[in-house]
Design an enzyme around this catalytic site. Structure first.
Site, PDB file in Angstrom:
ATOM      1  N   TYR A 159       0.833  -1.214   0.000  1.00  0.00           N
ATOM      2  CA  TYR A 159       0.000   0.000   0.000  1.00  0.00           C
ATOM      3  C   TYR A 159       0.862   1.256   0.000  1.00  0.00           C
ATOM      4  CZ  TYR A 159      -0.089  -0.427   5.293  1.00  0.00           C
ATOM      5  OH  TYR A 159       0.198  -0.554   6.625  1.00  0.00           O
ATOM      6  N   GLU A 160       0.197   2.377  -0.258  1.00  0.00           N
ATOM      7  CA  GLU A 160       0.923   3.653  -0.432  1.00  0.00           C
ATOM      8  C   GLU A 160       1.865   3.605  -1.632  1.00  0.00           C
ATOM      9  OE1 GLU A 160       0.631   6.576   0.409  1.00  0.00           O
ATOM     10  OE2 GLU A 160      -1.079   5.864   1.558  1.00  0.00           O
ATOM     11  N   GLY A 161       1.501   2.866  -2.645  1.00  0.00           N
ATOM     12  CA  GLY A 161       2.363   2.726  -3.828  1.00  0.00           C
ATOM     13  C   GLY A 161       3.292   1.548  -3.625  1.00  0.00           C
TER      14      GLY A 161
END
Ligand SMILES: Cc1cc2nc3c(=O)[nH]c(=O)nc-3n(C[C@H](O)[C@H](O)[C@H](O)COP(=O)(O)OP(=O)(O)OC[C@H]3O[C@@H](n4cnc5c(N)ncnc54)[C@H](O)[C@@H]3O)c2cc1C
Length: 598
Positions: A439-441
């Site tokens: 997550y978050e890229g």
């Protein structure tokens, strides 16, 4: 379950001795952040994490969250722990005094975040998301919205979320379908469905403030037509009090590999009332405020996982008796030696220790840059801090989470077969931390952000401020014989970094796939080198302390020995990444998609 003890000594070493936080705070005008205050806050956070947050980690994993008719219940103990967290004033620590916060530095909050995250990754995510929501509203919201939403988020009685992902779009947010239609009163009605929303619904707080990206009809297609909205679970009066329920509901929660105690929700907006923040169609730009806070938070999760796993593995390695040492019996009164005598077990423990401590130093440094970005009045200093942050955030996010995951694997391995058994808690750490790489890229996306957008996009200019800091450190220590084992490799790997960047840039002009083919190896190389710099700096502080004569000699000796391990056994991995970059895209792209077969 390994018993977690916050690494207070090392946190203080990094903040006070390595990064001179006292001077940093005074310079930035954080008058309340005296050394005594910093010590007291870290000690209290440690106590709370060890006594309240860590003990519910395993039960949280076993029970997970439950969904009934749209309501989500967190596992036993979570509500009570969150109430204590709020009563202790922890959410307010680094928030603006204007909105009821304590106005303490962001970097102090980051140190505490690591402690809570090691103690219980799932628990730490609930307040973690609120920080990002707060930062976004504070940076881009109107005065009215700030007054309505921020005080309760600061107090922790409301929590926040980040609603980006939809079933058909995660990385490629330009494809989003959630729409926002203007109402007569200036608010918007949002309709659409978001998935994978962390802390999207739960029983910990009175209200949940969703920060949502959506498209206003008529806006351009793709990422240029995205706007940002606040959409509360319960509507809010002008004075910031809760009113009627909004048309926001939780359709279901995911059953997943880890962080079972953090609810991952499908959130449906059925004409829900929302308020625009920032300018129309500039939503992704505003969202970057949230993402940068969140990326640093996720990078911290990597360090936290490495630390927690190291603590468990170390205790076990000292206790577990198996086989004799190759170099002669070490425990003559026992049936075997403790496994910590075996070089391979030490390889794993030292990998964990060097990543946890090196990563902690990198995170603390980045957090100080965030402090500067927030409050410095010197434009030049601010710009330099922001450039370094832009460069190092994707490195920290991807490198530290990948290495954090590796370290939790070592933790399982040190326990042998017992590491695979749930009761010991080591496999939970591994399952919980995998999400930080996603997550978050994802790691792949961070690597593209670093190489394509930031390094090649700036024609290498973004490297300058950090590279010049590293060069200055090397020059300052050029005549220090004891430092050469650290300085020379940094110079050599640093020179190769420069050449590698130029080469990838030149190849990319002919074939853009060269960027994607190089990116993750390039990022990992950058990560190993960056951590080498922080290990060299820590070794220098330790050498100086030992030269001055100090009480805590064993601590500083351990720092130098761990630095040496990092340079001799971890940094050389970067050469493998450099070789992969050198070999280019050809072998990756040679097979047609249709010819991949099994
Ligand atoms: C437990 C959990 C919690 C989450 N919490 C939130 C949350 O709170 N809010 C929220 O909005 N989202 C959240 N997410 C969503 C998360 O951020 C996305 O899953 C993530 O961004 C990846 O998107 P995706 O799953 O659609 O993968 P995809 O975008 O489909 O990517 C699949 C793979 O392709 C790769 N890929 C895609 N494009 C490229 C490219 N151009 N170059 C190279 N590789 C590429 C990716 O790296 C990945 O390996 C959460 C997800 C989970 C599982």
């Amino acid at each position: 379950m390994p018993e977690y003890k916050a690494p207070i000594r090392d946190i203080k070493f990094v903040m006070q001795e390595l990064l001179n936080c006292d001077n940093h705070y005074q310079k930035l005008g954080y008058e309340d952040a005296s050394l005594d205050m910093v010590d007291a806050i870290i000690s209290e956070a440690a106590k709370f994490a060890e006594q309240v947050v860590a003990p519910i980690n395993q039960i949280g994993d076993e029970q997970g969250c439950t969904w009934t008719d749209g309501e989500v219940t967190t596992p036993d103990g979570f509500k009570d722990a969150y109430q204590q967290y709020v009563a202790g004033g922890w959410p307010t620590l680094a928030q603006s005094v204007e909105f009821g916060g304590q106005g303490l530095p962001h970097s102090l909050n980051t140190a505490i975040t690591e402690i809570f995250s090691s103690a219980n990754h799932s628990f730490a995510m609930y307040p973690g998301l609120s920080h990002g929501a707060l930062a976004t509203i504070e940076a881009h919201g109107s005065e009215q919205l700030k007054n309505q939403f921020i005080p309760k988020l600061v107090a922790g009685s409301w929590t926040g979320t980040m609603c980006l992902t939809e079933s058909h779009c995660g990385t490629d947010l330009g494809m989003l379908r959630t729409k926002a239609e203007l109402n007569d009163d200036g608010s918007y009605s949002l309709t659409g469905s978001k998935i994978f929303i962390s802390a999207g619904e739960h029983d910990l707080s009175d209200n949940i403030v969703h920060i949502v990206i959506a498209r206003i009809p008529g806006s351009p297609a793709g990422s240029k037509g995205i706007s940002l909205f606040i959409v509360p679970k319960f509507n809010v009066t002008d004075d910031g009090d809760i009113s009627e329920r909004n048309a926001v509901s939780c359709g279901s929660i995911e059953h997943k590999m880890g962080i079972n105690a953090n609810a991952t929700c499908v959130i449906n907006f059925d004409g829900a009332k929302g308020y625009l923040i920032g300018e129309i169609n500039r939503g992704l730009n505003c969202m970057f405020t949230f993402m940068n806070v969140a990326r640093l938070g996720v990078a911290t999760e990597g360090v936290a996982a490495a630390e927690a796993s190291f603590q468990g593995a170390l205790a076990y390695a000292k206790d577990r008796l198996q086989m004799r040492s190759l170099s002669g019996v070490k425990n003559p009164n026992g049936p075997a030696d403790a496994i910590i005598v075996h070089p391979d077990v030490r390889r794993m423990l030292l990998t964990q220790k060097s990543i946890a401590e090196g990563g902690r130093a990198l995170i603390a440094y980045l957090a100080q840059l965030v402090d500067i970005g927030h409050v410095s009045t010197c434009e030049e200093e601010k710009a330099a801090a922001e450039t370094k942050l832009a460069l190092l955030t994707p490195i920290a996010k991807a490198f530290l989470t990948e290495l954090g995951l590796e370290c939790t694997g070592h933790g399982v391995q040190v326990f042998g077969g017992h590491g695979f058994i749930k009761e010991w808690g080591m496999e939970q750490l591994m399952r919980d931390t995998k999400i930080s790489c996603l997550y978050e890229g994802t790691t792949g996306i961070q690597a593209l952000d670093l190489l394509a957008r930031k390094i090649l996009g700036s024609k290498g200019k973004i490297l300058k401020a950090f590279a010049s800091e590293v060069t200055t450190f090397c020059l300052e220590n050029a005549d220090d014989d004891a430092m050469q084992e650290f300085i020379q490799p940094i110079k050599s790997f640093g020179g190769d970094w420069q050449k590698m960047t130029e080469k990838v840039g030149a190849r990319a002009i002919k074939n853009p796939d060269e960027i994607g083919a190089a990116s993750v190896d390039y990022l990992m190389y950058s990560g190993y080198l960056t951590l080498a710099y922080f290990w060299a700096k820590m070794a220098k502080v330790a050498q100086d302390k030992l030269a001055e004569g100090c009480e805590d000699e064993a601590f500083y000796q351990a720092k130098i020995k761990t630095a040496r391990f990092y340079f001799q056994r971890i940094l050389p991995r970067a050469k493998g990444h450099a070789a992969c970059v050198e070999n280019g895209a050809q072998s990756m792209m040679a097979l047609d998609a249709d010819d991949f077969s099994f």
